[in-house]
Design a protein around this motif. Structure first.
Motif, PDB file in Angstrom:
ATOM      1  N   TRP A  54      35.870  38.208  39.512  1.00 30.31           N
ATOM      2  CA  TRP A  54      36.666  38.333  40.719  1.00 30.31           C
ATOM      3  C   TRP A  54      38.110  38.578  40.293  1.00 30.31           C
ATOM      4  CZ3 TRP A  54      35.054  34.682  45.248  1.00 30.31           C
ATOM      5  CH2 TRP A  54      33.678  34.794  45.444  1.00 30.31           C
ATOM      6  N   LEU A  55      38.900  39.083  41.222  1.00 33.07           N
ATOM      7  CA  LEU A  55      40.287  39.380  40.888  1.00 33.07           C
ATOM      8  C   LEU A  55      41.109  38.104  40.791  1.00 33.07           C
ATOM      9  CD1 LEU A  55      41.040  42.614  42.901  1.00 33.07           C
ATOM     10  CD2 LEU A  55      40.116  42.341  40.605  1.00 33.07           C
ATOM     11  N   SER A  56      42.351  38.258  40.347  1.00 38.71           N
ATOM     12  CA  SER A  56      43.237  37.109  40.163  1.00 38.71           C
ATOM     13  C   SER A  56      43.531  36.436  41.498  1.00 38.71           C
ATOM     14  CB  SER A  56      44.549  37.568  39.538  1.00 38.71           C
ATOM     15  OG  SER A  56      45.291  38.342  40.480  1.00 38.71           O
ATOM     16  N   ASP A  57      43.958  35.200  41.421  1.00 44.40           N
ATOM     17  CA  ASP A  57      44.286  34.456  42.639  1.00 44.40           C
ATOM     18  C   ASP A  57      45.340  35.178  43.465  1.00 44.40           C
ATOM     19  OD1 ASP A  57      42.502  32.604  41.765  1.00 44.40           O
ATOM     20  OD2 ASP A  57      43.968  31.013  41.364  1.00 44.40           O
ATOM     21  N   ASP A  58      46.406  35.643  42.816  1.00 45.48           N
ATOM     22  CA  ASP A  58      47.480  36.307  43.548  1.00 45.48           C
ATOM     23  C   ASP A  58      46.988  37.567  44.247  1.00 45.48           C
ATOM     24  OD1 ASP A  58      49.311  34.390  42.859  1.00 45.48           O
ATOM     25  OD2 ASP A  58      50.133  35.505  41.155  1.00 45.48           O
ATOM     26  N   THR A  59      46.125  38.320  43.581  1.00 45.61           N
ATOM     27  CA  THR A  59      45.617  39.559  44.177  1.00 45.61           C
ATOM     28  C   THR A  59      44.724  39.247  45.373  1.00 45.61           C
ATOM     29  OG1 THR A  59      45.694  40.637  42.020  1.00 45.61           O
ATOM     30  CG2 THR A  59      44.393  41.704  43.729  1.00 45.61           C
ATOM     31  N   ARG A  60      43.893  38.223  45.248  1.00 46.55           N
ATOM     32  CA  ARG A  60      43.022  37.877  46.376  1.00 46.55           C
ATOM     33  C   ARG A  60      43.825  37.378  47.574  1.00 46.55           C
ATOM     34  NH1 ARG A  60      38.615  33.867  45.033  1.00 46.55           N
ATOM     35  NH2 ARG A  60      39.921  33.196  43.291  1.00 46.55           N
ATOM     36  N   HIS A  61      44.968  36.739  47.332  1.00 49.14           N
ATOM     37  CA  HIS A  61      45.818  36.340  48.463  1.00 49.14           C
ATOM     38  C   HIS A  61      46.265  37.565  49.264  1.00 49.14           C
ATOM     39  CE1 HIS A  61      45.991  32.121  47.917  1.00 49.14           C
ATOM     40  NE2 HIS A  61      46.765  32.103  46.854  1.00 49.14           N
ATOM     41  N   MET A  62      46.367  38.715  48.600  1.00 49.15           N
ATOM     42  CA  MET A  62      46.836  39.925  49.278  1.00 49.15           C
ATOM     43  C   MET A  62      45.820  40.460  50.286  1.00 49.15           C
ATOM     44  SD  MET A  62      48.693  41.810  46.031  1.00 49.15           S
ATOM     45  CE  MET A  62      49.166  43.248  46.980  1.00 49.15           C
ATOM     46  N   LEU A  63      44.598  39.921  50.285  1.00 50.63           N
ATOM     47  CA  LEU A  63      43.629  40.310  51.310  1.00 50.63           C
ATOM     48  C   LEU A  63      44.128  39.939  52.703  1.00 50.63           C
ATOM     49  CD1 LEU A  63      40.293  39.241  49.581  1.00 50.63           C
ATOM     50  CD2 LEU A  63      41.087  41.562  49.966  1.00 50.63           C
TER      51      LEU A  63
END
Length: 353
Positions: free
Chosen positions: A111-120
């Motif tokens: 899965w992508l990084s935490d910061d990137t997933r927040h961008m969802l």
């Protein structure tokens, strides 16, 4: 959930909400070229076909031109724009992993990084839902698959098989709470993907602390290592713990999908199907498209006497756009017992009287 007399009568059940996952990021297009979309127009047409067949929730992933799962938010924005125009009443549910496909040969699916997933939470146009996992966990999706399930597909290749066997879900408490906060602030509903009852208990505790003031719209996910096995004992234990105000969908994989969905239909719960979950007919003589899977469930549900929700009805059942202001409101709306009040000593009560 309480199953009192009459709970199995269709007139006492909500209409069936069908979630379809037609993009199958774990497969490569060559695994099922007749059904796996690659271009954006193909992705959009697949959604239209699924909606017309009876699905009202679309689990969204997207591919790059080379057929691999995309990890680019811009690609999701492009697809969401097309979907909003083509199927405006469909509930658009973005898979919170974005894409868990391995990036290179032999690599673990990540899965992508935490910061990137927040961008969802910032996708435009805004999806209706983003799925979220609770508590970091193993996600060995091939553990309960058989040789016959993967025969002739890209998952039969040792490197790909290992990649999905070693996959884990990063979902620690700090990230989860922040992610729900960001989704809610942007009007995106959190859809809980839960592997077992301990994860449900974590969600309840968050709601009791007032850090998760959202409807309990959830899926019981029984797909392999790290998750409940898809059997009646695990299912009954989980369902017993789900409060009456929740909306529960069942999800599993491969040949387990149809029988588990039949149980969901009979019990008044909701269903998920599509090639992300299974590509085979029950006799494995041929592959089965997402649309055929939807049509099968529509037919079975009507045999049970239970009608299928349309898009607007599904939005009402799923409480799209509903958020709460406090822990007390959240617990009441979802059917949990209220938080415990401070105990007043009996002597004080007598004195007050």
């Amino acid at each position: 959930m309480n199953f009192i007399d009459g709970s199995l009568f269709p007139e006492n059940q909500e209409k069936l909400v069908i979630t379809c996952a037609p993009y199958g990021p774990e497969w490569m297009p060559a695994d099922f070229p007749e059904d796996i979309p690659v271009s954006i127009p193909e992705h959009v047409q697949k959604a239209v076909d699924c909606y017309n067949a009876g699905a009202t929730v679309l689990h969204v992933h997207v591919r790059e031109a080379d057929g691999k799962g995309s990890k680019r938010l811009s690609k999701f924005n492009e697809l969401l724009a097309g979907l909003r125009e083509a199927v405006p009443d469909m509930i658009l549910q973005v898979g919170g992993s974005i894409s868990f496909a391995p990036e290179g040969e032999g690599e673990v699916a990540k899965w992508l990084s935490d910061d990137t997933r927040h961008m969802l939470a910032e996708l435009k146009p805004t999806p209706d839902q983003v799925t979220i996992a609770i508590n970091s966990n193993q996600m060995n999706v091939v553990e309960q698959m058989t040789e016959a399930d993967v025969a002739g597909t890209s998952l039969a290749e040792p490197a790909n098989y290992r990649a999905y066997r070693e996959m884990t879900i990063p979902a620690g408490p700090e990230w989860v709470e922040e992610h729900i906060r960001r989704l809610s602030a942007n009007g995106v509903q959190t859809h809980f993907q839960l592997a077992n009852i301990t994860q449900l208990e974590t969600v309840e505790r968050m709601m009791r602390r007032g850090v998760c003031n959202v409807p309990l719209i959830l899926t019981w996910v029984a797909i392999g290592g790290g998750f409940d096995a898809p059997n009646i004992y695990n299912l009954a234990n989980f369902v017993r713990a789900v409060p009456d105000g929740a909306v529960l969908t069942l999800e599993t994989s491969m040949l387990n999908v149809l029988p588990v969905n039949m149980m969901a239909i009979a019990m008044g719960l909701h269903v998920r199907c599509g090639i992300e979950d299974n590509i085979w007919t029950q006799d494995r003589k041929e592959k089965m498209s997402s649309v055929r899977q939807i049509e099968q469930l529509v037919r079975i549900s009507r045999e049970f006497g239970r009608e299928v929700a349309n898009g607007k009805e599904a939005r009402g059942i799923y409480r799209i756009g509903e958020f709460y202001k406090s822990a007390d409101e959240t617990l009441a709306k979802n059917g949990f017992a209220p938080n415990r009040k401070p105990r007043v000593p009996a002597a004080s009560l007598r004195a007050a009287a």
